[in-house]
Design an enzyme around this catalytic site. Sequence first.
Site, PDB file in Angstrom:
ATOM      1  N   THR A  13       0.812  -1.218   0.000  1.00  0.00           N
ATOM      2  CA  THR A  13       0.000   0.000   0.000  1.00  0.00           C
ATOM      3  C   THR A  13       0.842   1.263   0.000  1.00  0.00           C
ATOM      4  O   THR A  13       0.472   2.272  -0.604  1.00  0.00           O
ATOM      5  CB  THR A  13      -0.937   0.004   1.225  1.00  0.00           C
ATOM      6  N   ASP A  57       1.325  -6.540  -4.667  1.00  0.00           N
ATOM      7  CA  ASP A  57       0.380  -6.532  -3.563  1.00  0.00           C
ATOM      8  C   ASP A  57       0.805  -7.690  -2.674  1.00  0.00           C
ATOM      9  O   ASP A  57       1.068  -8.788  -3.162  1.00  0.00           O
ATOM     10  CB  ASP A  57      -1.038  -6.756  -4.094  1.00  0.00           C
ATOM     11  N   SER A  58       0.905  -7.469  -1.359  1.00  0.00           N
ATOM     12  CA  SER A  58       1.494  -8.511  -0.515  1.00  0.00           C
ATOM     13  C   SER A  58       0.654  -9.784  -0.456  1.00  0.00           C
ATOM     14  O   SER A  58       1.142 -10.827  -0.005  1.00  0.00           O
ATOM     15  CB  SER A  58       1.752  -7.986   0.893  1.00  0.00           C
ATOM     16  N   SER A  59      -0.585  -9.742  -0.903  1.00  0.00           N
ATOM     17  CA  SER A  59      -1.377 -10.970  -0.981  1.00  0.00           C
ATOM     18  C   SER A  59      -0.792 -11.936  -2.007  1.00  0.00           C
ATOM     19  O   SER A  59      -1.075 -13.142  -1.971  1.00  0.00           O
ATOM     20  CB  SER A  59      -2.829 -10.645  -1.351  1.00  0.00           C
ATOM     21  N   THR A  89       1.028  -4.876   4.156  1.00  0.00           N
ATOM     22  CA  THR A  89       0.765  -5.283   5.540  1.00  0.00           C
ATOM     23  C   THR A  89       0.154  -6.673   5.665  1.00  0.00           C
ATOM     24  O   THR A  89       0.338  -7.343   6.680  1.00  0.00           O
ATOM     25  CB  THR A  89      -0.172  -4.276   6.228  1.00  0.00           C
ATOM     26  N   ASP A  90      -0.584  -7.137   4.658  1.00  0.00           N
ATOM     27  CA  ASP A  90      -1.363  -8.369   4.817  1.00  0.00           C
ATOM     28  C   ASP A  90      -0.499  -9.582   5.126  1.00  0.00           C
ATOM     29  O   ASP A  90      -0.912 -10.458   5.902  1.00  0.00           O
ATOM     30  CB  ASP A  90      -2.202  -8.635   3.566  1.00  0.00           C
ATOM     31  N   THR A 166       1.883  -9.986  14.645  1.00  0.00           N
ATOM     32  CA  THR A 166       0.673 -10.372  13.922  1.00  0.00           C
ATOM     33  C   THR A 166      -0.079  -9.114  13.525  1.00  0.00           C
ATOM     34  O   THR A 166      -0.158  -8.161  14.304  1.00  0.00           O
ATOM     35  CB  THR A 166      -0.240 -11.247  14.811  1.00  0.00           C
ATOM     36  N   ARG A 246      -4.431 -25.448  14.858  1.00  0.00           N
ATOM     37  CA  ARG A 246      -4.833 -24.281  15.654  1.00  0.00           C
ATOM     38  C   ARG A 246      -5.948 -24.701  16.612  1.00  0.00           C
ATOM     39  O   ARG A 246      -7.074 -24.963  16.198  1.00  0.00           O
ATOM     40  CB  ARG A 246      -5.260 -23.134  14.744  1.00  0.00           C
ATOM     41  N   CYS A 279      -5.777 -18.303  20.222  1.00  0.00           N
ATOM     42  CA  CYS A 279      -5.821 -17.035  20.956  1.00  0.00           C
ATOM     43  C   CYS A 279      -4.659 -16.136  20.553  1.00  0.00           C
ATOM     44  O   CYS A 279      -3.540 -16.595  20.333  1.00  0.00           O
ATOM     45  CB  CYS A 279      -5.764 -17.277  22.463  1.00  0.00           C
TER      46      CYS A 279
END
Length: 345
Positions: A13, A57-59, A89-90, A166, A246, A279
């Site tokens: 971005t 794009d970081s995706s 950022t993603d 995160t 998870r 969590c």
Amino acid sequence: MKPRILIIYTGGTIGMIEDLNTHTLKPFDFSHLMDNVPKVKMLNYDIDNIQFQPPLDSSDMHTAHWKDIARSIVENYDRYDGFVVLHGTDTMAYTASALSFMLENLRKPVIITGSQLPIGEVRTDGEENLITALQIAAATDSFGLPMVREVAILFDNFLWRGNRSTKRSADNFNAFESSNYPSLAQIGLSIHFDTDALNRKHSGEELRPHYELDTTVAAIDLFPGISPTTLRHQLSCPSVKGIVLRTFGAGNAPTAKWFADALRETIERGVVIMNVTQCGNGSVHTNRYMGGDMLSNLGVVPGHDITFEAAITKMMHLFGLGLDATEVVRRLEQNIAGELTVANF
């Protein structure tokens, strides 16, 4: 001597502009980005750059791109005092985690940053993030050594350890958090480093890069009502070597026999399973509840307080080293790059 900093611009971005036809944001080139941050010249640093072609794009970030970033750092390691990686950022926390494992014995700063708004926007956070990242990459201690000697994420008012971070918000400027490890620095009118939190444990060996990553790993999220058919289907992929499971709370899972049998059969096939809590804050306590104790007895590796991003990239790294399942299990539970705290409960 002026600090010498290399900027590695991957996209994201921070360097995007709005498409006038679709009104969506798309990556643009590095010169556009730097034209919008004239204050960089006031730092009086020697700054060079490497630009991804095309910017991403970081995706779309993939392990091949992590290798490109790592190689850019390794090949220029002796020429620069620090490195700033501009990134979307993603997937920033995944990249930071992966680089922390790929760059063994790192003794210089690799500061990853980006922004929530494009650099050309009036209210952009990109300008401050970029300038602060450059200042941190150039910072030295009283002995003239780099203040930061690890991979870190700089965002808004905090510097976080990369493999402890995160993304927590898609809307706020303060987009990242590290719930299980303190910030490495807080940024206000000045930059206040936490010397106790910064990595100072080095073997004295030279930088040792690891470029190979094995992507034959998977993740499974538990949820109330997960069926035997669904779980067995997820566990049965023949090419998968490792799975990040998870779990609930402190590392808990269903105690039903069918669930335990499915995991046992998978582990007996040689698949490594790691227990990571869903969590955001806290740790896996394998002996606190029956569900966690059952997983431990089956041979599921406790992830302690590791983040999901660090767990999945650590598994890629260890299998990429060519280790067998037994050695991967042993190293997963070890703290190898500051990514987890091993505690006995």
